[in-house]
Every structure is written in structure tokens, then in C-alpha cells.
Design a protein around this motif. Structure first.
Motif: not given
Length: 335
Positions: A32-38, A315-322
Motif C-alpha cells: 500500500l505504501r501508506p503516507g502515514v499509519v495510525h 484527520a488533521a493530526l494524520l495530515q500534520e504527521a505526513r
């Protein structure tokens, strides 16, 4: 951990479980090559992803969410070392209560990388009051897994005192767990088996009917012998979302839901049976006032716990981490 304590041989399954999850996670990341993982829970999912990054040199950022049990329990030097290893490799760690933030910081994690973000409840569509329904005047309700930290024995021990003042009182216990047989035996020993209904596991979609019907939801949370305790207590939010008055014990995490200054009527100082009985009877004595207070609590909780609000914050946290990761130099650039 409860399963391992009751059947120590199950500890033999843990290494296989971790290895299988590591292989499955590596396969998913490669495909999947994810941009970020939770990742949810420090152990095992957070540990698996931290090990994967160490073994492969991977740079996939990950947001780690601790729900409380993994922070408060799993004590000892080995577990502290493992938790510190994971937390220091997470891009950002979220905890569901301020009490969790204090514990995480105590493991040596920079406070600036810890964010308090609770999980959410569907307060817009599912856990809503029934304006046309009739609420019982004598039915108490407990909802949750039947394990030590939920404190159900304390509630059962409080029932004789409550019944002395409210002869028609009944208790409905919704949920299943390893302590059910012990709790049924305790109810019989206390002579209150006719007043207690053990409903077993109930589908999430059916829970609102219980909250809308009950006179009072009781959550006598305690700290378990291994240190485990309630991470937040979203069942309290579910109950208040349906306009049901509550009684909860004053554990640190629970106070992220209720305000001690405004909601003292709903907070028991301890889970001691006599204290619980007094709080329960005070609410049963004033049903109209207690219901009005519950609806006021609901208004405050909407802006913090509704699904749409919580989803937006995560969603904002995941975007910031990426975004933070894309701004870091690659290993080649650093060399």
C-alpha cells in the motif's frame, strides 16, 4: 493480560502473535505504501510498527494512540522499556485523557509530542435522547466488560443499602467478561439475585434503548491490582448522550468527561459501596433535576466527543504527521 493471568500457558502464543502481525504489517506497508499509519495501542500494534521501522529502515510516519490500559498496566522494567522504545519512535502520540498524558510523559516522552485526543461517540444520530420515551424511576444500569477495573462488585455491594431506601430498585448489567460467574455468585450471596439482571453482550445498535430507559447509569470504576484502570470511560458519554443521569467514580481519566465543579452530583469520591449508595439514592430522589443536569452535560460533550468533531481532529493530526515527514531530509540527503 487477563487471559494470560487466568491461563498462563497462553503466554506461549504471544511470540507467534507478534511475529505474524509483523509479517502481515510489512506486507501491507510494502503493497500500500501508506503516507502515514495510525497504530492503536502501544503494545502490541505500536511495538510491531516500531520494530518494522527498525528492521527495514522504513521512514513511514505513524501516529500512535494509547487507550489507557497499555499505559496504566503492563508495569515492570521490561514493559517500561518496550513502551519507551515505541513512544519515542512514534511521530506523535495521542492519549485519550490528561491522565494518560502524565503517564506517557513519565516514560520520558517529550510532552510536545503527546496530544490529548479522546475517541468519539455518535452523539448526532445514535446516542440521542428520546423525547417521547418514559424513563424508569428505579432501574440502575451498568454497561461494560465484566473485568476487575469496572468495579461491578462494589455496585452489587451497594445494592442492599439502595434497596433499603428504594424498595423497587433493579439493576441491569449489560456486557460480558471473565468475571460474570463471580458476579452472579456475589449477587446470590448478597441476597439480591432477584434485583439483578445479567443481560450479557448486547449489540452496539441496541445500547441506546437501555440508556434511554434507565433511571441512572452507574460506572464504579476502580484501579485494578495490576494498575490497569479506565482510560476515559466513553460509556459515560454514551449515557449522557441519551440524557441518562450517571454516577461515576473520580478516577483521573473520568474527570476528562465530567467537570468536578459543575457535575459534583454525578461524581462519587470513591467506589466504596456506602459512597456509591448515597450518590445513587440522591439521584433517584430527584429524577427531574438529575435528568435536566444530564441534558446540560450532553450539550458540553457535543463539541468534544461527537464523531464528526473527533474525526476531524484526528484527520488533521494524520495530515500534520505526513507533512512533517515529507519535510525531513532523506537518509541520502543527510549523508
Amino acid at each position: 493480560m487477563g487471559n494470560v493471568r487466568r491461563r498462563p500457558w497462553k503466554l506461549l502464543l504471544v511470540p507467534l502473535f507478534l511475529c505474524a502481525q509483523l509479517v502481515a504489517t510489512a506486507h501491507l506497508v510494502r503493497c500500500l505504501r501508506p503516507g502515514v499509519v495510525h497504530a492503536h495501542w502501544i503494545i502490541a500494534q505500536g511495538l510491531v510498527f516500531a520494530l518494522l521501522g527498525l528492521l527495514t529502515g522504513g521512514r513511514t510516519p505513524f501516529v500512535l494512540t494509547s487507550h489507557g490500559g497499555d499505559l496504566f498496566s503492563l508495569r515492570g522494567r521490561v514493559f517500561r522499556t518496550l513502551k519507551r522504545f515505541v513512544l519515542k519512535r512514534a511521530t506523535v502520540t495521542t492519549v485519550v485523557s490528561r491522565a494518560g498524558a502524565v503517564t506517557a510523559e513519565g516514560l520520558g516522552v517529550d510532552r510536545g509530542r503527546i496530544v490529548v485526543e479522546p475517541m468519539g461517540v455518535d452523539l448526532a444520530r445514535r446516542f440521542v435522547p428520546d423525547e417521547d420515551g418514559t424513563r424508569s424511576s428505579q432501574e440502575l444500569l451498568f454497561v461494560g466488560r465484566l473485568v476487575e477495573k469496572k468495579g461491578v462488585p462494589r455496585l452489587l455491594q451497594a445494592m442492599p443499602s439502595v434497596a433499603a431506601r428504594h424498595p423497587d430498585v433493579m439493576l441491569t448489567v449489560v456486557g460480558y467478561g471473565p468475571d460474570r460467574q463471580m458476579l452472579e455468585a456475589l449477587a446470590a450471596k448478597l441476597g439480591i439475585e432477584a434485583r439483578v439482571r445479567f443481560e450479557g453482550a448486547v449489540e452496539q445498535s441496541r445500547l441506546p434503548e437501555y440508556y434511554r430507559r434507565a433511571a441512572l447509569f452507574v460506572a464504579p470504576f476502580v484501579e485494578a491490582r495490576d494498575g490497569d484502570q479506565e482510560g476515559l470511560g466513553l460509556v459515560t458519554v454514551e449515557a449522557l448522550g441519551c440524557g441518562c443521569p450517571v454516577v461515576v467514580t473520580a478516577l483521573p481519566a473520568v474527570l476528562d468527561v465530567l467537570d468536578p465543579d459543575q457535575d459534583d452530583a454525578f461524581i462519587a469520591a470513591t467506589a466504596e459501596p456506602a459512597v456509591l449508595a448515597d450518590k445513587i439514592c440522591a439521584i433517584l430522589d430527584e429524577p427531574a433535576r438529575s435528568s435536566a443536569h444530564a441534558l446540560e452535560c450532553r450539550k458540553r460533550l457535543l463539541t468534544r466527543f461527537d464523531w464528526s468533531v473527533v474525526a476531524g481532529r484526528y484527520a488533521a493530526l494524520l495530515q500534520e504527521a505526513r507533512a512533517d515527514d515529507t519535510q525531513r531530509p532523506s537518509s541520502d540527503e543527510r549523508d
